[in-house]
Design an enzyme around this catalytic site. Sequence first.
Site, mmCIF file in Angstrom:
data_model
loop_
_atom_site.group_PDB
_atom_site.id
_atom_site.type_symbol
_atom_site.label_atom_id
_atom_site.label_comp_id
_atom_site.label_asym_id
_atom_site.label_seq_id
_atom_site.Cartn_x
_atom_site.Cartn_y
_atom_site.Cartn_z
ATOM 1 N N ASN A 72 49.779 37.380 -27.585
ATOM 2 C CA ASN A 72 49.939 38.148 -26.382
ATOM 3 C C ASN A 72 48.756 38.594 -25.579
ATOM 4 O O ASN A 72 48.893 38.806 -24.440
ATOM 5 C CB ASN A 72 51.081 39.299 -26.233
ATOM 6 C CG ASN A 72 50.620 40.045 -27.697
ATOM 7 O OD1 ASN A 72 50.396 39.771 -28.832
ATOM 8 N ND2 ASN A 72 50.284 41.622 -27.312
ATOM 9 N N ALA A 116 64.030 38.221 -23.457
ATOM 10 C CA ALA A 116 64.477 37.774 -22.036
ATOM 11 C C ALA A 116 63.159 38.096 -21.279
ATOM 12 O O ALA A 116 62.950 37.649 -20.221
ATOM 13 C CB ALA A 116 65.711 38.275 -21.823
ATOM 14 N N CYS A 163 52.112 48.046 -24.883
ATOM 15 C CA CYS A 163 52.564 49.284 -25.682
ATOM 16 C C CYS A 163 51.400 50.073 -26.203
ATOM 17 O O CYS A 163 51.432 51.025 -26.848
ATOM 18 C CB CYS A 163 53.620 48.735 -26.886
ATOM 19 S SG CYS A 163 53.370 47.295 -27.377
HETATM 20 N N1 PLP Z 1 56.006 40.269 -29.659
HETATM 21 C C1 PLP Z 1 55.066 40.042 -28.643
HETATM 22 C C2 PLP Z 1 54.223 38.805 -29.089
HETATM 23 C C3 PLP Z 1 55.249 40.478 -27.609
HETATM 24 O O1 PLP Z 1 54.464 40.276 -26.740
HETATM 25 C C4 PLP Z 1 56.018 41.658 -27.423
HETATM 26 C C5 PLP Z 1 56.033 42.325 -26.218
HETATM 27 O O2 PLP Z 1 55.234 42.872 -25.570
HETATM 28 C C6 PLP Z 1 56.854 41.891 -28.386
HETATM 29 C C7 PLP Z 1 57.010 41.030 -29.668
HETATM 30 C C8 PLP Z 1 58.129 42.996 -28.190
HETATM 31 O O3 PLP Z 1 59.134 42.382 -27.419
HETATM 32 P P1 PLP Z 1 60.276 43.172 -26.742
HETATM 33 O O4 PLP Z 1 59.397 44.187 -25.700
HETATM 34 O O5 PLP Z 1 61.376 42.440 -26.213
HETATM 35 O O6 PLP Z 1 60.889 44.402 -27.861
#
Ligand code: PLP
Length: 404
Positions: free
Chosen positions: A151, A200, A325
């Site tokens: 990410n 989503a 986050c």
């Molecule tokens: N995994 C990855 C690689 C992400 O980038 C994210 C969100 O930033 C998540 C998991 C978490 O997803 P969600 O926001 O739908 O809980």
Amino acid sequence: MRRVYLDNNATTPVAPAVFEAMKPYFLEDFGNASSIHWYGQRAKAAIEWGRERIARLLNARPNEIVFTSGGTESDNAALFGMVEASRSEKKHLITTTIEHHAVLHTAKALEKRGVRVTYVPVGPSGVVDPAAVEKAIGPDTVLISVMHANNELGTIQPLEEIGRIAREHDIYFHTDAVQSVGKIPVDVEGLGVDLLSLSAHKLHGPKGAGALYIRRGTVLRPLLYGGHHERDRRPGTENVSGIVGLGKAAELAGEHLAEEIERVGALRDRLEDGILASVPLAAVVGDKSRRLPTTTNISFDYIEGEGFVIAMDLRGVACSTGAACSSGSLEPSHVLTAIGRSREQARSSIRFSLGHFNTPQDIDDTLEVLPRVVEQLRSLSPHYKKDAVSAQPAGANVKALAER
Ligand code: PLP
């Protein structure tokens, strides 16, 4: 002021067609899918409609898709579910140091419960070495969990090879594909995964809706206890509008995948090239050849990332220092430090992530303000040796950085 959104890895705007598809499920077709009357059956049909579309995008079967509240829940369900379903006395999980916290913190929680966890290190390329994963395998290994696209860097992991290794050793294989689904082809057969998480809101769908692909025959202990929803795999009244939104987003992504890879990739390259040509001492972080077409992570020496993000925001451009986050945290990105960047270098890295709604005008606007923002911030840096740097042409920056 015209605003530009370049933080699509944090979240994306809901596509108008997705919003339209979701609308009836708030006001008219509001039924509970478990009810046997007309309202319930309308809701049930809508859920199955969504399930088919997700399955098609992943080359899976509809009954291999379980709806969840998003990527975090899917990751938790996969890791806890597989480890707890295993009957072996000793349990070992293999993952990597560059995973999202939804996986890393779940792994830490499992460690507290006595599970042995190997965090496979990752080098400066931001790409996992399949041989290192294979080396970590032990007789007690229950699950391998390696993300598809990172990410923060956008780097794409060699899942096909890791999937082959997992199969050879008869070990279950999970991938967090939250950042790749809808952006590049994701085929559960080709990748050889048994479990796959998606969300989503990363592909122009709504927040709070996601799915976990579970290969047929794979048994995992559910995370939650309640009713018999989702064939006993995930209890709770289904988020019908969210599921329809996810299904519609998946359908749109699948229909336009090839052209979007081309179009958004060209915009990303234009942004990246423009930055490297106009800003000295800037360099792309991670392997450029194995990346999402939507993402670039660039380090700007002598820049403090948070300050940069705020200064760009004041000029109408939204970007980020890494995972949303972790924003506001004083700690530098765990991904960047894991791949060997110093804390200082990690703090100077900026993620630009594009999506379906970005235009060439967005890139022009960004390139218009960015070099000045960098210059202004650097002029405030006591360490910035202005004279030495200005003597150096922009574009020579990659080499200069490597030599430092
Ligand atoms: N995994 C990855 C690689 C992400 O980038 C994210 C969100 O930033 C998540 C998991 C978490 O997803 P969600 O926001 O739908 O809980």
